[in-house]
Design a protein around this motif. Structure first.
Motif, mmCIF file in Angstrom:
data_model
loop_
_atom_site.group_PDB
_atom_site.id
_atom_site.type_symbol
_atom_site.label_atom_id
_atom_site.label_comp_id
_atom_site.label_asym_id
_atom_site.label_seq_id
_atom_site.Cartn_x
_atom_site.Cartn_y
_atom_site.Cartn_z
ATOM 1 N N PRO A 319 0.833 -1.215 0.000
ATOM 2 C CA PRO A 319 0.000 0.000 0.000
ATOM 3 C C PRO A 319 0.863 1.260 0.000
ATOM 4 N N VAL A 320 0.427 2.251 -0.773
ATOM 5 C CA VAL A 320 1.132 3.525 -0.820
ATOM 6 C C VAL A 320 0.710 4.359 0.377
ATOM 7 N N MET A 321 1.669 4.716 1.207
ATOM 8 C CA MET A 321 1.383 5.468 2.422
ATOM 9 C C MET A 321 1.847 6.914 2.258
ATOM 10 N N PRO A 322 0.953 7.877 2.533
ATOM 11 C CA PRO A 322 1.351 9.291 2.393
ATOM 12 C C PRO A 322 2.466 9.696 3.356
ATOM 13 N N ASP A 323 2.636 8.928 4.459
ATOM 14 C CA ASP A 323 3.722 9.238 5.383
ATOM 15 C C ASP A 323 4.821 8.178 5.321
ATOM 16 N N GLY A 324 4.897 7.491 4.165
ATOM 17 C CA GLY A 324 5.944 6.490 3.983
ATOM 18 C C GLY A 324 7.298 7.140 3.767
ATOM 19 N N TYR A 325 8.338 6.340 3.867
ATOM 20 C CA TYR A 325 9.694 6.859 3.704
ATOM 21 C C TYR A 325 9.954 7.243 2.248
ATOM 22 N N ILE A 326 10.637 8.373 2.057
ATOM 23 C CA ILE A 326 10.998 8.803 0.709
ATOM 24 C C ILE A 326 11.999 7.830 0.105
ATOM 25 N N PHE A 327 12.988 7.454 0.885
ATOM 26 C CA PHE A 327 13.978 6.477 0.426
ATOM 27 C C PHE A 327 13.750 5.205 1.235
ATOM 28 N N ALA A 328 13.157 4.225 0.587
ATOM 29 C CA ALA A 328 12.696 3.039 1.299
ATOM 30 C C ALA A 328 13.204 1.763 0.629
ATOM 31 N N MET A 329 13.111 0.687 1.373
ATOM 32 C CA MET A 329 13.377 -0.634 0.819
ATOM 33 C C MET A 329 12.179 -1.041 -0.046
ATOM 34 N N PRO A 330 12.319 -2.097 -0.863
ATOM 35 C CA PRO A 330 11.246 -2.451 -1.807
ATOM 36 C C PRO A 330 9.862 -2.589 -1.175
ATOM 37 N N PHE A 331 9.765 -3.068 0.059
ATOM 38 C CA PHE A 331 8.459 -3.252 0.688
ATOM 39 C C PHE A 331 8.076 -2.089 1.614
ATOM 40 N N GLY A 332 8.752 -0.958 1.464
ATOM 41 C CA GLY A 332 8.342 0.244 2.164
ATOM 42 C C GLY A 332 8.995 0.485 3.512
ATOM 43 N N THR A 333 9.804 -0.455 3.985
ATOM 44 C CA THR A 333 10.476 -0.244 5.271
ATOM 45 C C THR A 333 11.617 0.758 5.106
ATOM 46 N N CYS A 334 12.105 1.257 6.224
ATOM 47 C CA CYS A 334 13.146 2.280 6.179
ATOM 48 C C CYS A 334 14.456 1.721 5.639
ATOM 49 N N VAL A 335 15.253 2.607 5.076
ATOM 50 C CA VAL A 335 16.627 2.279 4.698
ATOM 51 C C VAL A 335 17.507 2.673 5.879
ATOM 52 N N GLU A 336 18.198 1.721 6.448
ATOM 53 C CA GLU A 336 19.064 2.021 7.589
ATOM 54 C C GLU A 336 20.332 2.739 7.120
ATOM 55 N N PRO A 337 20.934 3.525 7.995
ATOM 56 C CA PRO A 337 22.170 4.226 7.630
ATOM 57 C C PRO A 337 23.255 3.305 7.090
ATOM 58 N N SER A 338 23.379 2.097 7.657
ATOM 59 C CA SER A 338 24.417 1.175 7.164
ATOM 60 C C SER A 338 24.161 0.788 5.717
ATOM 61 N N THR A 339 22.890 0.625 5.349
ATOM 62 C CA THR A 339 22.539 0.297 3.961
ATOM 63 C C THR A 339 22.838 1.470 3.043
ATOM 64 N N MET A 340 22.587 2.677 3.535
ATOM 65 C CA MET A 340 22.867 3.869 2.739
ATOM 66 C C MET A 340 24.376 4.015 2.534
ATOM 67 N N ARG A 341 25.149 3.698 3.553
ATOM 68 C CA ARG A 341 26.606 3.750 3.411
ATOM 69 C C ARG A 341 27.090 2.727 2.386
ATOM 70 N N ASP A 342 26.503 1.543 2.418
ATOM 71 C CA ASP A 342 26.880 0.503 1.450
ATOM 72 C C ASP A 342 26.618 0.975 0.022
ATOM 73 N N ALA A 343 25.503 1.673 -0.182
ATOM 74 C CA ALA A 343 25.177 2.180 -1.515
ATOM 75 C C ALA A 343 26.223 3.190 -1.976
ATOM 76 N N LEU A 344 26.626 4.093 -1.075
ATOM 77 C CA LEU A 344 27.653 5.078 -1.430
ATOM 78 C C LEU A 344 28.976 4.388 -1.737
ATOM 79 N N ASN A 345 29.374 3.443 -0.907
ATOM 80 C CA ASN A 345 30.645 2.750 -1.133
ATOM 81 C C ASN A 345 30.652 2.035 -2.484
ATOM 82 N N TYR A 346 29.521 1.448 -2.825
ATOM 83 C CA TYR A 346 29.415 0.756 -4.126
ATOM 84 C C TYR A 346 29.598 1.751 -5.273
ATOM 85 N N LEU A 347 28.906 2.891 -5.187
ATOM 86 C CA LEU A 347 28.977 3.873 -6.273
ATOM 87 C C LEU A 347 30.349 4.525 -6.359
#
Length: 414
Positions: A319-347
């Motif tokens: 379900p699309v939630m108006p108060d959902g996270y802007i940057f989210a995992m595929p099922f709408g859960t939050c992206v943790e800082p460690s995951t965000m760091r992994d994305a930066l390191n990859y790029l």
């Protein structure tokens, strides 16, 4: 000199007279081992019996002076009853009864680390009234040289400063509670560490990174951060309800992070349960609570990102939630800082850029803003700094590229 001797003799006579009168308020005598002892009354116990306390010295003068000080403090209402409370006992009480209800969960966890990993192992078994300024200073000096828990050197000046701030609060509360007369952490000196060089992406590196952000599903989050200078916790906590679609702004009011459970919770958990948790809390300061405009180019990409996210949710049945996270995992859960760091390191690796931590994106945004002539006060508001001076100290300096351009401009004079 004569008047001083007269004063001391009067004090001795006063003490002895009080003792002879039987009110047990004070007496001086030499013990069989040659040590002088001064005894005085300190109220009554629960059974109504008088409490007798002693002070000791090598000479009668020393003992009389100690008694005189005690009597003077009682007269002035500043006398502190000697206690046998150990520092570790007080710090644990302070954590539970004072810090726990007044600070953010992440701050509380850091306080526990300072107490259980540093202060208690070093000086925790000393009575709290034996914690003097020299004891505190020696403790700080030792932590600066050998304080790391992995045995690989000392604590940074910043960590030591944070620990000092906590220690000072705890001892100030002990002073307020009447456990100690003076705060021994007052005027302690924190050793200075060599200033670490701030990592800022060069313009070329920034362009290289932006050229590969499309290669990761969180790539737009990296680009968004380069364009706004958000802290990683602020970025991960952003929700669509924070976006003002009319003003084209985003409100920064929360931060998201994974922290350890506190000591009480860990004691209640068994080994099979998670010892950390994700928490979402308010930003640290009033200045951190802010609303910032989104640049036009980034705004258009944000709307496209929203459409892609909604399409992804529809495909997955989320379900699309108006108060959902802007940057989210595929099922709408939050992206943790460690995951965000992994994305930066990859790029960074894909772009062939030397390693940079996530905070480097914030530094890069601020540096580009200064280079573009953004007023310091405006930049300070965007970054959420509590004082403009912080922004000036961090970013108001010339980059190597700007210095080179300025130097080359002078070459026309030669």
């Amino acid at each position: 000199m004569a008047s001083e001797c007269k004063r001391r003799n009067f004090i001795i006579q006063e003490v002895l007279i009080m003792s002879r009168k039987g009110n047990n308020e004070g007496s001086v005598r030499m013990r069989s081992n040659g040590v002088w002892e001064g005894r005085y009354s300190d109220g009554v116990n629960a059974e109504g019996k008088q409490i007798q306390r002693s002070v000791y010295g090598k000479t009668k003068k020393e003992v009389v002076d100690k008694l005189h000080t005690i009597f003077f403090q009682k007269q002035q209402g500043i006398y502190i009853t000697p206690a046998k409370v150990l520092l570790r006992e007080w710090l644990e009480e302070w954590l539970h009864n004072y810090a726990h209800i007044n600070v953010r969960p992440s701050t509380y966890i850091s306080y526990e680390g300072y107490v259980y990993n540093h202060i208690i192992p070093s000086i925790g078994d000393l009575p709290i009234q034996k914690i003097t300024p020299p004891v505190v200073q020696n403790f700080y000096n030792d932590r600066f040289l050998n304080g790391r828990t992995d045995g690989k050197g000392g604590l940074s000046s910043k960590t030591l400063r944070n620990m000092h701030n906590m220690f000072h609060q705890a001892m100030e509360q002990a002073k307020i509670n009447g456990i100690i007369l003076h705060n021994p952490t007052d005027n302690a000196i924190i050793p200075k560490s060599a200033k670490k060089e701030m990592r800022v992406l060069t313009v070329q590196e920034q362009m290289q990174l932006l050229s590969v952000v499309h290669m990761h599903r969180l790539g737009f989050a990296i680009k968004f951060d380069l364009a706004t200078g958000l802290r990683i916790g602020e970025l991960c906590a952003l929700k669509w309800s924070d976006v003002n679609f009319i003003k084209r702004t985003v409100k920064i009011s929360r931060t998201l992070q994974r922290i350890k459970t506190n000591q009480l919770e860990r004691d209640e958990l068994d080994g099979s349960e998670n010892m950390t948790m994700v928490v979402e809390g308010d930003v640290k300061t009033d200045s951190g609570f802010r609303e910032i405009p989104i640049p036009d180019v980034i705004w258009n990409e944000l709307l496209q990102h929203q459409q892609r996210q909604q399409q992804e949710y529809m495909t997955l049945g989320v379900p699309v939630m108006p108060d959902g996270y802007i940057f989210a995992m595929p099922f709408g859960t939050c992206v943790e800082p460690s995951t965000m760091r992994d994305a930066l390191n990859y790029l960074l690796a894909v772009a062939g850029i030397e390693h940079a931590n996530f905070h480097s994106l914030r530094h890069t945004f601020a540096t580009r803003a200064i280079e573009a002539g953004v007023p310091v006060k405006t930049l300070s508001d965007i970054l959420g700094h509590s004082q403009v001076q912080i922004t000036m100290d961090l970013y108001c300096h010339s980059s190597v590229d700007h210095m080179r351009d300025s130097m080359n401009a002078l070459m026309g004079l030669f």
